[in-house]
Motif scaffolding. Sequence first.
Motif: not given
Length: 283
Positions: A198-204, A251-259
């Motif tokens: 899976l390749l995705f857009d971590s900016i959003i 973005q890093t905080a969101t990746l940790r929390r959501r992804y």
Amino acid sequence: MLTLVTFARAGALAGALVYAGTIAGAQRPAIDTNTVVPISPPPAPLPPEDASRNVTKFSFIAYGDTRGAFDGSLLQYDHSLVVASMLRTIQSRAVTDDAIKFVVQSGDAVVDGRSANQLNVSYVPVINRLTTEAGVPYYLAVGNHDVRNATSLTDTDRVKGLKNYFAANSKLIPREGSPRRLNGYPTFSIGYGNTFVLLFDSIIADDSVQYEWMRRQLEGLDRRRYVNIVAICHHPTFSSGPHGGSTVEIQTATLRRRYMPLFRKHHVKLLIAGHEHLFEHWV
């Protein structure tokens, strides 16, 4: 068995590679265009998913952050050295049972993805060596230099960068309407052998449409076949560098929390990211 052949940020490896002679075509071009020239597709693209169902051993190459100081004027020098090393590696494994089947890049192709000239002059010719000389598919996850930093989908800079991304990669990524492509996003997936990528857009990273698409992709997988799941984006979830260490970007905080809960739930085995300009493993 899956083998990952890693190459760090292009600039970080330049000193470790021997350079002889001059890079062909490394002078300022005669024509400055405003339209991105698509990267040439490999002569043999990745086969349909079903065709590789029984493959259980192969390799792929991962690297990132290829942007250079002279983007728009010269070929990316450090990037060219890394690609030359890749070509040798791909060739040496081509007739083995552990051949390299594709290359992935974790973002920041050029300094400013809004510039067609930077892509045309400095980046696309280098990638063409991978796709035409080595004959391997190439897949780029967007970085903040490619589509800028805005989290709004309608931001003018993002839209311009995204337009250039789609133009450059139009012959490489799944087509619009494909079940493996999120329409309107630089977000897609590929399946080969026993591995799903899976390749995705971590900016959003906080975008709900992308998240739900990723969730459905993972929930719909045949896990008896796809024993390896790999996710690729630009921002690291954990690092010791300036973007995820002392200062944690949104973005890093969101990746940790959501992804990360999503990835743990579906047993994603490997997450590849760039952005930090260093090379480290986290387990």
